[in-house]
Design an enzyme around this catalytic site. Structure first.
Site, short mmCIF file in Angstrom:
data_model
loop_
_atom_site.label_atom_id
_atom_site.label_comp_id
_atom_site.label_asym_id
_atom_site.label_seq_id
_atom_site.Cartn_x
_atom_site.Cartn_y
_atom_site.Cartn_z
N GLU A 25 35.95 37.37 18.91
CA GLU A 25 36.14 38.78 18.56
C GLU A 25 36.29 38.96 17.05
OE1 GLU A 25 39.87 40.73 18.52
OE2 GLU A 25 40.84 39.19 19.76
N LYS A 159 51.89 38.02 23.77
CA LYS A 159 53.10 37.86 22.98
C LYS A 159 54.13 38.91 23.37
CE LYS A 159 51.15 38.11 18.83
NZ LYS A 159 49.81 38.60 19.16
N1 PSU Z 1 46.89 40.29 19.78
C1 PSU Z 1 46.89 39.37 18.79
N2 PSU Z 1 46.01 39.47 17.77
C2 PSU Z 1 45.07 40.45 17.73
C3 PSU Z 1 45.04 41.42 18.80
C4 PSU Z 1 45.96 41.29 19.79
O1 PSU Z 1 47.73 38.48 18.80
O2 PSU Z 1 44.26 40.50 16.79
C5 PSU Z 1 43.97 42.47 18.80
C6 PSU Z 1 42.85 42.09 19.77
O3 PSU Z 1 41.62 42.50 19.23
C7 PSU Z 1 43.18 42.94 20.99
C8 PSU Z 1 43.71 44.17 20.33
O4 PSU Z 1 42.07 43.20 21.82
O5 PSU Z 1 44.50 43.70 19.27
C9 PSU Z 1 44.52 45.03 21.28
O6 PSU Z 1 44.78 46.25 20.67
P1 PSU Z 1 45.33 47.46 21.55
O7 PSU Z 1 46.71 47.01 21.98
O8 PSU Z 1 45.34 48.64 20.63
O9 PSU Z 1 44.39 47.61 22.71
#
Ligand code: PSU
Ligand code: MN
Length: 303
Positions: A25, A159
């Site tokens: 990603e 996390k």
């Molecule tokens: N958790 C991490 N690092 C990240 C993300 C999540 O430890 O970079 C990023 C990923 O791209 C995940 C996104 O899909 O955050 C989720 O965002 P939201 O909670 O707004 O859906």
């Protein structure tokens, strides 16, 4: 369909010859880590996937296309340009229509990978049900995507900025298998384990490849979430990280940080409060996941 995708020669060659490919990603680069560690991580993770016998396919949105397999200059742009759109499912059509630079989350990386025919995707952590969901209704679109798009996602668990038991409940409702890799308990990203017992365990990449095969044969349509504990030498113990996460969540709440800004804010805050230690941990667990993801992709192609 062709012009929605711009697939690099290397990735196209691998797909044409049934060689293992691993998607990566780009939100983790643009919104998940600071510059320049983010671009260094992006390059190294690609190398680790190559060293383990698969072809890396980092995904982003550029000029109204999913770009699948990025050049170094693309990685550099995603890592340093401001702003880069953080693109989840609801943002996808708009970012394509406007032709702007977009970083894909877990949800949209799955969509792009699936369109390209890539079965395995490696990341650090997924989005989930946020703490305080009773008030905010903040549930990442990553979870619904796992319920409907057939890509296997390798992560280090979720996390504790998230509500872990509710995240597991939601995934169960959506029919997503959550597999512990060589563990019976959900890994908690910075730490190897949590108190939450999983229903599924695999000890070898071949077992996961077999699940992928049967999921497809059964027409289940959704993805598989593989949770891989961080290596012991890199973990941050609960005693240390929990208070920091609590402080970060509290500050986000007080500042009224919501919606798509929530996860990037919390990640940056935790890096700050750990004097950078959490960043190193985050990078190491991505590398560890890359090794496993490449092995799963190989095992799947060998079936
Ligand atoms: N958790 C991490 N690092 C990240 C993300 C999540 O430890 O970079 C990023 C990923 O791209 C995940 C996104 O899909 O955050 C989720 O965002 P939201 O909670 O707004 O859906
Ligand atoms: Mn959200």
């Amino acid at each position: 369909m062709k012009n929605l995708l711009s697939i690099s020669k290397e990735v196209q060659h691998a797909l044409d010859h049934n060689l293992p490919v691993v998607a990566l990603e780009s939100t983790i680069i643009s919104h998940g880590m600071p510059y320049p560690q983010n671009v260094q991580m992006a390059k190294t993770v690609e190398q680790i996937i190559r060293d383990n016998g698969a072809v890396p396919a980092t995904i982003a949105i550029m000029d109204g296309q999913f770009k699948i397999g990025l050049e170094e200059a693309d990685l550099e742009r995603l890592a340093s340009e401001k702003p880069v759109a953080k693109v989840s499912r609801r943002d996808l059509a708009e970012v394509f229509a406007k032709g702007i630079l977009g970083a894909t989350t877990v949800a949209t990386t799955m969509i792009g990978a699936h369109l390209a025919g890539i079965k395995v995707f490696v990341t650090g952590g997924i989005g989930g049900v946020h703490r305080g969901v009773e008030e905010t209704m903040d549930i990442s679109a990553d979870l619904d995507e796992l319920g409907q798009t057939p890509v296997t996602v390798v992560c280090a668990g979720a996390k504790a900025i998230l509500d872990l038991p509710r995240t597991l409940e939601y995934l169960e409702t959506k029919g997503v298998p959550v597999v512990g890799y060589q563990t019976d308990y959900l890994p908690a990203f910075y730490t190897r384990t949590s108190e939450y017992k999983l229903n599924s365990r695999a000890d070898k990449p071949e077992e996961i490849a077999a699940m992928m095969d049967y999921s497809e044969a059964l027409g289940l349509k959704g993805g598989i979430l593989v949770t891989n504990p961080i290596p012991a030498e890199h973990e941050i113990p609960h005693e240390k990280i929990d208070a920091i996460i609590d402080a970060a969540v509290k500050e986000a709440d007080e500042k009224g940080i919501r919606g798509k800004d929530s996860t990037p804010f919390l990640l940056a805050k935790i890096v700050e409060l750990t004097d950078g230690a959490s960043l190193n941990t985050n990078i190491q667990l991505v590398y560890n996941n890359a090794k496993l993801g490449a092995k799963i992709a190989k095992a799947y192609q060998e079936r």
